[in-house]
Write an enzyme that holds these catalytic residues in place. Structure first.
Site, PDB file in Angstrom:
ATOM      1  CE  LYS A  59       2.658 -85.265 -52.888  1.00  0.00           C
ATOM      2  NZ  LYS A  59       1.734 -85.632 -51.817  1.00  0.00           N
ATOM      3  CB  ALA A  70       2.661 -81.772 -47.095  1.00  0.00           C
ATOM      4  CG  ASP A  71       2.834 -87.903 -49.230  1.00  0.00           C
ATOM      5  OD1 ASP A  71       2.126 -87.880 -50.457  1.00  0.00           O
ATOM      6  OD2 ASP A  71       3.024 -89.065 -48.963  1.00  0.00           O
ATOM      7  CD  GLN A  72      -2.176 -87.813 -43.225  1.00  0.00           C
ATOM      8  OE1 GLN A  72      -3.231 -88.333 -44.111  1.00  0.00           O
ATOM      9  NE2 GLN A  72      -2.248 -87.390 -42.064  1.00  0.00           N
ATOM     10  CB  ALA A  99       6.923 -86.291 -44.829  1.00  0.00           C
TER      11      ALA A  99
END
Length: 197
Positions: free
Chosen positions: A57, A73-75, A110
């Site tokens: 991203k 960001a990612d979850q 992250a």
């Protein structure tokens, strides 16, 4: 140089705004499932998946805005070695919540900073959440009360609202649970001289 959030997440934008940051919002155009597919086949762990998706991203937006500092960001929710994404529909949400009842899962969040299409910093935070024991009737009432909002986050809950009623114990940083490890991010932005030390 402009600070850019490569996400359309209202929660992430609110966290940055409430911290006093000035930034643009430019959501990444990344097909997350397409990025994940070969990684899942190769046996990547959920921690690595979260980091790779956050990097994808950040780099996507950074390539369009090379002189800016881009936050991606990612979850991912990890439970018994499996990774879970946002539920596709209310039936999937119902099954997940019943499955998680009385058990502990992890939220892996992250965050990555990219500039000129390259990752310059990455961080992963983990929170452990224990959902209290409840039956299908409670899950039905909960989903009826929150409606389609349950489909907007992994785990079918928003800890910052009615979802808090699902939990027995929480270990980890609140911002990690919301999907943006804010304290390490702010420290790195100070290191990058984007905000005052």
């Amino acid at each position: 140089m402009t600070l850019v959030l490569a996400s359309g997440s209202r929660v992430r934008a609110d966290l940055l705004h409430n911290a006093g940051l000035t930034f643009d919002i430019d959501p990444a155009q990344v097909d997350e499932r397409a990025v994940e597919a070969p990684l899942l086949e190769a046996g990547f762990c959920p921690e690595d998946l979260a980091t790779v998706l956050a990097e994808a991203k950040a780099q996507d937006v950074s390539e369009r805005r090379p002189d800016d500092l881009v936050i991606g960001a990612d979850q991912i929710l990890a439970y018994e070695g499996e990774r879970y994404t946002k539920p596709e529909n209310m039936e999937v949400a119902r099954r997940q919540l019943i499955e998680f009842s009385g058990k502990t899962h992890e939220l892996l969040s992250a965050v990555v900073i990219a500039k000129n299409g390259e990752t310059v910093w990455r961080h992963l935070s983990v929170a452990r959440l224990t959902i209290r024991s409840f039956g299908p009737e409670f899950v039905g009432r909960y989903l009826a009360a929150v409606g389609d909002v349950a489909l907007t986050s992994v785990g079918a809950y928003q800890l910052e609202s009615r979802g808090i009623q699902l939990f027995e114990k929480i270990e980890g940083d609140y911002f990690t649970i919301l999907g943006l490890p804010l304290l390490p991010l702010l420290e790195e932005l100070r290191n990058q001289k984007v905000i005052d030390r």
